[in-house]
Design a protein around this motif. Structure first.
Motif, PDB file in Angstrom:
ATOM      1  N   ARG A 183     -31.501  34.114  43.471  1.00  0.00           N
ATOM      2  CA  ARG A 183     -30.776  35.390  43.646  1.00  0.00           C
ATOM      3  C   ARG A 183     -29.699  35.603  42.579  1.00  0.00           C
ATOM      4  O   ARG A 183     -29.456  36.736  42.158  1.00  0.00           O
ATOM      5  CB  ARG A 183     -30.182  35.429  45.055  1.00  0.00           C
ATOM      6  CG  ARG A 183     -29.354  36.653  45.398  1.00  0.00           C
ATOM      7  CD  ARG A 183     -30.138  37.938  45.307  1.00  0.00           C
ATOM      8  NE  ARG A 183     -29.279  39.089  45.627  1.00  0.00           N
ATOM      9  CZ  ARG A 183     -28.343  39.569  44.827  1.00  0.00           C
ATOM     10  NH1 ARG A 183     -28.146  39.018  43.638  1.00  0.00           N
ATOM     11  NH2 ARG A 183     -27.600  40.589  45.190  1.00  0.00           N
ATOM     12  N   LEU A 184     -29.062  34.512  42.144  1.00  0.00           N
ATOM     13  CA  LEU A 184     -27.974  34.650  41.164  1.00  0.00           C
ATOM     14  C   LEU A 184     -28.380  34.183  39.766  1.00  0.00           C
ATOM     15  O   LEU A 184     -27.518  33.862  38.935  1.00  0.00           O
ATOM     16  CB  LEU A 184     -26.730  33.902  41.657  1.00  0.00           C
ATOM     17  CG  LEU A 184     -26.067  34.509  42.900  1.00  0.00           C
ATOM     18  CD1 LEU A 184     -24.924  33.630  43.398  1.00  0.00           C
ATOM     19  CD2 LEU A 184     -25.541  35.918  42.600  1.00  0.00           C
ATOM     20  N   ALA A 185     -29.687  34.183  39.491  1.00  0.00           N
ATOM     21  CA  ALA A 185     -30.148  33.774  38.154  1.00  0.00           C
ATOM     22  C   ALA A 185     -29.693  34.791  37.093  1.00  0.00           C
ATOM     23  O   ALA A 185     -29.656  35.996  37.339  1.00  0.00           O
ATOM     24  CB  ALA A 185     -31.672  33.668  38.148  1.00  0.00           C
ATOM     25  N   PHE A 186     -29.350  34.261  35.915  1.00  0.00           N
ATOM     26  CA  PHE A 186     -29.031  35.141  34.785  1.00  0.00           C
ATOM     27  C   PHE A 186     -30.308  35.824  34.289  1.00  0.00           C
ATOM     28  O   PHE A 186     -31.381  35.210  34.263  1.00  0.00           O
ATOM     29  CB  PHE A 186     -28.410  34.327  33.641  1.00  0.00           C
ATOM     30  CG  PHE A 186     -26.942  34.088  33.825  1.00  0.00           C
ATOM     31  CD1 PHE A 186     -26.000  34.971  33.306  1.00  0.00           C
ATOM     32  CD2 PHE A 186     -26.488  32.968  34.528  1.00  0.00           C
ATOM     33  CE1 PHE A 186     -24.643  34.756  33.473  1.00  0.00           C
ATOM     34  CE2 PHE A 186     -25.129  32.749  34.704  1.00  0.00           C
ATOM     35  CZ  PHE A 186     -24.200  33.639  34.170  1.00  0.00           C
ATOM     36  N   HIS A 187     -30.171  37.091  33.898  1.00  0.00           N
ATOM     37  CA  HIS A 187     -31.335  37.848  33.427  1.00  0.00           C
ATOM     38  C   HIS A 187     -30.870  38.996  32.559  1.00  0.00           C
ATOM     39  O   HIS A 187     -29.693  39.375  32.588  1.00  0.00           O
ATOM     40  CB  HIS A 187     -32.142  38.349  34.621  1.00  0.00           C
ATOM     41  CG  HIS A 187     -31.343  39.229  35.532  1.00  0.00           C
ATOM     42  ND1 HIS A 187     -30.493  38.719  36.485  1.00  0.00           N
ATOM     43  CD2 HIS A 187     -31.218  40.568  35.591  1.00  0.00           C
ATOM     44  CE1 HIS A 187     -29.898  39.712  37.101  1.00  0.00           C
ATOM     45  NE2 HIS A 187     -30.312  40.860  36.569  1.00  0.00           N
ATOM     46  N   GLY A 188     -31.800  39.569  31.812  1.00  0.00           N
ATOM     47  CA  GLY A 188     -31.461  40.693  30.945  1.00  0.00           C
ATOM     48  C   GLY A 188     -32.736  41.325  30.409  1.00  0.00           C
ATOM     49  O   GLY A 188     -33.843  40.910  30.742  1.00  0.00           O
ATOM     50  N   VAL A 189     -32.553  42.348  29.594  1.00  0.00           N
ATOM     51  CA  VAL A 189     -33.689  43.056  28.994  1.00  0.00           C
ATOM     52  C   VAL A 189     -33.461  43.142  27.497  1.00  0.00           C
ATOM     53  O   VAL A 189     -32.404  43.596  27.041  1.00  0.00           O
ATOM     54  CB  VAL A 189     -33.846  44.474  29.606  1.00  0.00           C
ATOM     55  CG1 VAL A 189     -34.985  45.238  28.945  1.00  0.00           C
ATOM     56  CG2 VAL A 189     -34.072  44.382  31.111  1.00  0.00           C
ATOM     57  N   ASP A 190     -34.450  42.685  26.722  1.00  0.00           N
ATOM     58  CA  ASP A 190     -34.363  42.694  25.262  1.00  0.00           C
ATOM     59  C   ASP A 190     -34.393  44.138  24.733  1.00  0.00           C
ATOM     60  O   ASP A 190     -34.810  45.058  25.452  1.00  0.00           O
ATOM     61  CB  ASP A 190     -35.543  41.886  24.699  1.00  0.00           C
ATOM     62  CG  ASP A 190     -35.255  41.324  23.317  1.00  0.00           C
ATOM     63  OD1 ASP A 190     -34.239  41.704  22.699  1.00  0.00           O
ATOM     64  OD2 ASP A 190     -36.063  40.496  22.852  1.00  0.00           O
ATOM     65  N   VAL A 191     -33.982  44.302  23.500  1.00  0.00           N
ATOM     66  CA  VAL A 191     -33.961  45.621  22.847  1.00  0.00           C
ATOM     67  C   VAL A 191     -35.310  46.327  23.027  1.00  0.00           C
ATOM     68  O   VAL A 191     -36.359  45.758  22.696  1.00  0.00           O
ATOM     69  CB  VAL A 191     -33.659  45.468  21.342  1.00  0.00           C
ATOM     70  CG1 VAL A 191     -33.646  46.831  20.653  1.00  0.00           C
ATOM     71  CG2 VAL A 191     -32.323  44.752  21.136  1.00  0.00           C
TER      72      VAL A 191
END
Ligand code: MD6
Ligand code: FE
Length: 213
Positions: A183-191
């Motif tokens: 639930r608290l995993a780091f995540h993101g979206v590339d360009v």
């Protein structure tokens, strides 16, 4: 009977404990979701929030439901009203709630009842840097994330910022469900790469459903 999917990619991809990607789960509801989205955006248009650090986010955002995620110089939080108008966020369309709760159940989280949907619009060149979603009250509930339009490279890490990051493409109709130990995993979206998608044009839309309040 031949199995159409026998030699293709799996429809269900584990991302970590409690986190799963359901490929194409929302395909048959994508048009309906985008149509309902137009009504939300007519009332609460996309805008670029400012972070507490004073940077304007490149991803444009809006919300629907009883609470919306907002950011300004004083911090990140959930608010029942749109800060630009002081009017309550538009109600969550039934098709949004329906897709979110069915996806959660498919991933093993029965009874998901989202009260907030954050709507992200990515245009070519925009990105979302690695972060944790931690402004919600109840971390026991998962987050359900629906991808529409242009594909994007999703970054999925661990519980600390420096953990190894998994990279995978999220395509139109894909749904990620994310809870439990992840639930608290780091995540993101590339360009976001430039392109045009028949359903959305020159952008990617992401809907993330939460139990926020
Ligand atoms: C996005 N998603 O896919 C951004 N957060 O555009 C998120 O930030 C996100 O997909 C929490 C859980 C799932 C997500
Ligand atoms: Fe997030």
């Amino acid at each position: 009977m031949t199995d159409l999917f026998a030699d293709s990619e799996p429809r269900r991809i584990g991302l970590g404990p409690g986190a799963v990607l359901l490929r194409g789960f929302a395909n048959d509801k994508a048009e309906h979701l985008l149509e309902a989205l137009q009504n939300v955006i007519a009332v609460a248009p996309f805008r670029n929030f400012v972070t507490p650090g004073g940077h304007t986010m490149s991803v444009a955002m809006s919300n629907c439901g009883n609470a919306g995620w907002v950011s300004d110089r004083s911090g990140y939080r959930y608010d029942r009203r749109d800060p630009s108008t002081q009017v309550p966020w538009p109600a969550m369309p039934d098709v949004f709630t329906d897709v979110a709760r069915r996806a959660a159940a498919e991933a093993g989280f029965d009874g998901f009842a989202p009260d907030a949907c954050l709507i992200n619009r990515y245009e070519p060149g925009t990105r979302l840097t690695l972060h944790q979603d931690r402004n919600e009250r109840n971390f026991g509930a998962p987050i359900v994330s629906v991808s529409l339009g242009l594909p994007a490279k999703f970054l999925f890490g661990g519980l600390t910022r420096t953990d190894k990051v998994l990279r995978l493409m999220l395509e139109h109709g894909d749904v990620a469900v994310w809870g439990g130990p992840s639930r608290l995993a780091f995540h993101g979206v590339d360009v976001l790469k430039d392109g045009v998608h028949p359903a959305t044009g020159r952008c990617r839309i992401n809907l993330t459903f939460r139990e926020a309040l």
